[in-house]
Design a protein around this motif. Sequence first.
Motif, mmCIF file in Angstrom:
data_model
loop_
_atom_site.group_PDB
_atom_site.id
_atom_site.type_symbol
_atom_site.label_atom_id
_atom_site.label_comp_id
_atom_site.label_asym_id
_atom_site.label_seq_id
_atom_site.Cartn_x
_atom_site.Cartn_y
_atom_site.Cartn_z
ATOM 1 N N ASP A 403 -40.432 -3.517 -57.793
ATOM 2 C CA ASP A 403 -40.852 -2.180 -57.141
ATOM 3 C C ASP A 403 -40.040 -2.112 -55.991
ATOM 4 O OD1 ASP A 403 -42.525 -2.021 -59.290
ATOM 5 O OD2 ASP A 403 -44.284 -2.504 -58.177
ATOM 6 N N GLN A 404 -39.707 -3.327 -55.274
ATOM 7 C CA GLN A 404 -39.057 -3.165 -53.937
ATOM 8 C C GLN A 404 -37.431 -2.944 -54.275
ATOM 9 O OE1 GLN A 404 -39.098 -6.648 -51.091
ATOM 10 N NE2 GLN A 404 -40.963 -7.131 -52.291
ATOM 11 N N GLU A 405 -37.038 -3.287 -55.297
ATOM 12 C CA GLU A 405 -35.403 -3.002 -55.673
ATOM 13 C C GLU A 405 -35.524 -1.451 -55.860
ATOM 14 O OE1 GLU A 405 -32.224 -4.071 -58.821
ATOM 15 O OE2 GLU A 405 -34.015 -5.117 -58.813
ATOM 16 N N ALA A 406 -36.362 -1.001 -56.741
ATOM 17 C CA ALA A 406 -36.416 0.476 -57.224
ATOM 18 C C ALA A 406 -36.513 1.251 -55.899
ATOM 19 C CB ALA A 406 -37.584 0.700 -58.084
ATOM 20 N N ILE A 407 -37.493 0.965 -54.906
ATOM 21 C CA ILE A 407 -37.795 1.828 -53.758
ATOM 22 C C ILE A 407 -36.516 1.834 -52.926
ATOM 23 C CG2 ILE A 407 -39.140 1.603 -51.497
ATOM 24 C CD1 ILE A 407 -41.429 0.769 -53.328
ATOM 25 N N GLY A 408 -35.679 0.664 -52.755
ATOM 26 C CA GLY A 408 -34.595 0.648 -51.918
ATOM 27 C C GLY A 408 -33.634 1.600 -52.581
ATOM 28 N N GLU A 411 -34.209 5.601 -52.249
ATOM 29 C CA GLU A 411 -34.174 6.127 -50.972
ATOM 30 C C GLU A 411 -35.636 6.528 -50.360
ATOM 31 O OE1 GLU A 411 -31.199 8.930 -50.280
ATOM 32 O OE2 GLU A 411 -29.944 8.083 -51.827
ATOM 33 N N MET A 412 -36.552 5.917 -50.325
ATOM 34 C CA MET A 412 -37.808 6.101 -50.375
ATOM 35 C C MET A 412 -38.573 6.440 -48.852
ATOM 36 S SD MET A 412 -39.301 6.624 -53.153
ATOM 37 C CE MET A 412 -40.978 6.552 -52.732
ATOM 38 N N ASP A 413 -37.856 7.285 -48.101
ATOM 39 C CA ASP A 413 -38.234 7.626 -46.735
ATOM 40 C C ASP A 413 -39.029 9.076 -47.205
ATOM 41 O OD1 ASP A 413 -36.598 5.824 -45.743
ATOM 42 O OD2 ASP A 413 -35.419 7.175 -44.667
ATOM 43 N N PHE A 414 -39.064 9.526 -48.023
ATOM 44 C CA PHE A 414 -39.463 10.715 -48.318
ATOM 45 C C PHE A 414 -39.919 10.887 -49.867
ATOM 46 C CE2 PHE A 414 -35.226 11.501 -49.334
ATOM 47 C CZ PHE A 414 -35.240 12.291 -50.409
ATOM 48 N N GLY A 415 -40.754 11.888 -50.429
ATOM 49 C CA GLY A 415 -40.906 11.805 -51.893
ATOM 50 C C GLY A 415 -41.929 10.819 -52.463
ATOM 51 N N VAL A 416 -41.810 11.062 -53.562
ATOM 52 C CA VAL A 416 -42.723 10.052 -54.532
ATOM 53 C C VAL A 416 -41.934 9.226 -55.612
ATOM 54 C CG1 VAL A 416 -44.684 9.731 -56.049
ATOM 55 C CG2 VAL A 416 -45.060 11.502 -54.072
ATOM 56 N N LEU A 417 -42.105 8.092 -55.755
ATOM 57 C CA LEU A 417 -41.392 7.419 -56.801
ATOM 58 C C LEU A 417 -42.353 7.014 -57.911
ATOM 59 C CD1 LEU A 417 -38.949 5.840 -57.937
ATOM 60 C CD2 LEU A 417 -39.793 3.687 -56.750
ATOM 61 N N GLU A 418 -42.143 7.358 -59.108
ATOM 62 C CA GLU A 418 -43.174 7.334 -60.336
ATOM 63 C C GLU A 418 -42.620 6.088 -61.241
ATOM 64 O OE1 GLU A 418 -43.532 10.787 -62.201
ATOM 65 O OE2 GLU A 418 -43.858 12.084 -60.396
ATOM 66 N N LYS A 419 -43.332 4.952 -61.390
ATOM 67 C CA LYS A 419 -43.326 3.892 -62.351
ATOM 68 C C LYS A 419 -44.051 4.275 -63.623
ATOM 69 C CE LYS A 419 -43.470 -1.181 -62.415
ATOM 70 N NZ LYS A 419 -43.840 -2.211 -61.641
ATOM 71 N N LEU A 429 -39.023 6.735 -61.996
ATOM 72 C CA LEU A 429 -38.520 8.217 -62.047
ATOM 73 C C LEU A 429 -38.811 8.996 -60.453
ATOM 74 C CD1 LEU A 429 -38.506 10.996 -64.477
ATOM 75 C CD2 LEU A 429 -39.391 11.780 -62.198
ATOM 76 N N LYS A 430 -37.669 9.464 -59.979
ATOM 77 C CA LYS A 430 -37.790 9.995 -58.601
ATOM 78 C C LYS A 430 -37.682 11.700 -58.778
ATOM 79 C CE LYS A 430 -38.212 9.954 -54.060
ATOM 80 N NZ LYS A 430 -37.069 10.043 -53.276
ATOM 81 N N VAL A 484 -25.778 8.890 -58.968
ATOM 82 C CA VAL A 484 -26.318 9.589 -58.021
ATOM 83 C C VAL A 484 -27.551 9.852 -58.562
ATOM 84 C CG1 VAL A 484 -26.400 11.433 -56.289
ATOM 85 C CG2 VAL A 484 -24.290 10.109 -56.793
ATOM 86 N N TRP A 485 -28.787 9.490 -58.538
ATOM 87 C CA TRP A 485 -30.155 9.978 -59.196
ATOM 88 C C TRP A 485 -30.700 11.353 -58.629
ATOM 89 C CZ3 TRP A 485 -34.045 11.352 -55.931
ATOM 90 C CH2 TRP A 485 -33.970 10.917 -54.696
#
Length: 750
Positions: A403-408, A411-419, A429-430, A484-485
């Motif tokens: 999870d840490q790798e995916a968050i990095g 660019e998790m300064d904003f928005g929501v990351l879905e696992k 998925l971002k 580039v996601w």
Amino acid sequence: MKITLKIAKLQLLNLMYSPISWVVLMVFALYSGIQFTGGLESIHGFFKQRPDGMSLITNRLFTRDYYGYFFKMKELMFLFVPILTMGFISNEMNSGTIKLLYSSPLKIRNIVVGKYVAMLVFSLAIILVMAMAIIGAGFFIPGMDTGVTIAGLIGFFLLIATYSAVGLFMSSLSRYQIISGIATIAFLYVLDFLGGLAQDVPVLRDILYWLSISNHSTPALQGYMVSTNIFYFIIVSVLFLAFTVNKLHADRQNKKGKQKIRLQSAAYLCIAIVCIGIAAIPKLKVYGDMTETKMHTAHPGTQEILDQLKEDQLKVKFFGHVNSSDIRPSRRRLNERKFYSIYTRFLRDTEFEYQMFYAPVEWDSFKGEAKNYSPRKKAEMLAYYEGLDMNEIKDLNELDATDQEAIGMYEMDFGVLEKIIYKDQHVFLKRERDDVALDALEIDYATQFKTLIHSPYQVSFITGHKERSIKRAWEQDWNRMAKVWKHRSALINHGFIVNSRDITKGDIKEDTDILMILDPMIAYSEAELSKIKSYIDKGGNLLIAAEGKNSAFINPLLSLINVELQNSSILSDHTGRLGELCMGTVNKNAPGLLTDYGMHEIELPGASPLTYKEKDGFKVTPLLNTNGQQTSLAGQDQKESFTVALALERNKNGKQQKIVVVGDADFAADKVIMKNRRDPFTANTLFYKNIFRWFTAGEYPLLFEPNEGSDNKIIMSNAKEKVYKVIYIWIFPFAILFIGGFIFWRRRRM
């Protein structure tokens, strides 16, 4: 039953003979005409500017959130229904006739139900006013989506029925009509916005969400009928009718009797909540998408994927920085409803989980001394001011390494990351995208779902000879199309895992599904060519793109498949000025899915011709050719057509081997993709996506044919538009007023 109908008839006559009823109906018709013709004028104006860019006109006019006709008319119901119902029982109490009713052989429930039925019948006049707008729309929208309008009218009738039951109850609470009317408006307002209250309290969040009337009315007004919503309207209407009957009974009881009736009403409320809860059980829900395009239902292609996921439970975990408001409790239901409702309809046991975290970020809202606080202290301050539970907020380092790798990465300064988790597989998925759609679309979700059951393809980009890079973001590199996601059409968003492999340091790995060789600027050694030849001989798929000026470095490799890149630039005058930018036309006989819908000319900056021979079992098909009336070689005046992209295919080792060669390394480079980055469906983007779809035999990227619907035109002139305004704003409302006035005048003379 006969007594109830007689009371309903008398109450209906009272409504018809009341000038207030006709004034309300006239104002409703006037407001309806203004909203209908205003929306019509707006859409007609847009259609005149872009006649080929319109679709789903019925939805634009009637069901669009906040701006659609149905939603504008819904706003008026807060006022109109209370005006009509505030005197139903208040008048009886104020005039003293309620005592006569009590002393008569009539049962109170007959009185209440009779008055309610009268209001339902009168509400058909309101529905008729709205139906006139729909009928008018049918004259200028060929192929109008009638299903969505019928659903909207049904939803509106259910809404009026519920409002009427509430208004009837409020009318029984006071002998003063104004007080009853204001109480009804206030209660309906609270009931409408109940779903946004106490969302930070887990127990109350679900209860208030399901009690909120707006959460049940919105789907119906948009053409989406759900059994839960229908039961909600019926249960709430019956509940308030029961409350009204109990209130009138209580007025005739002593203190002990009143207490018993209050307990009975409380029991009714509990039963209603339980019934609503039972109706909301996912497995018991029944859905009816009445829109022509089934816009509220997952695409058949998505449904096929979801059907394979039914073997086990799907879990979705949302990650968000504590700075992001999207992850907070008040927005959680929105996340589930907005982005997952069309999928949970088919995967009804889907489980949702939320995780807020804190970590250093480049930007936040803290100023002054607070800007230098530690991430934890900032999180504590936000938790204090936003009412968050600090125990639910974790340090980033406390999360799993994956999870840490995916968050990095995202660019998790904003928005929501879905696992998204299924069995022992997971995918991230971002949602945010940098094009006009902004958020992930259904096809993006469907792709991620599919990767849980069908492994992604491995795409290896060869490095070591100054090839185009996927790691840099220079104009000539392929960073954006690969990884580039935020770019909707990046390979990593479409079922591919991309990596770079230095061919000088090892062999091509066995797990490589597609090998990418992009414009080397240093010649490959014999050993390196041998590695590539071995990959080709095993039947591996391959894409080669190079510039003519580097033909000396790439031709030894191309000779392995009997193709040659000429060291000459193609010049084109398609823009009216001679230059190296030429356009390649897709060959209609291209293999597989390369002739996808929406394909146009492919932009080729600095392309060079390819020559080829069919040999070693390869079937060679030109993919792109230049326009023979516009292109010539540099230094020559003769116009001719050139082949600038080839597709090679053969059966090798029991599988179809596919190779694409393009005489231009810029067709999918950042400088071309970035030029139209706000439009994810440009020709070059579609072209490289179709190449990979051909490589994977249609597995990835997914291709869903869109259903545009048949209501994509408006047949109307400016003169007719003005006529509609006169009819709906002047003639129709004042005709209603005239009819009401005539009825009132005749009754006064009788």
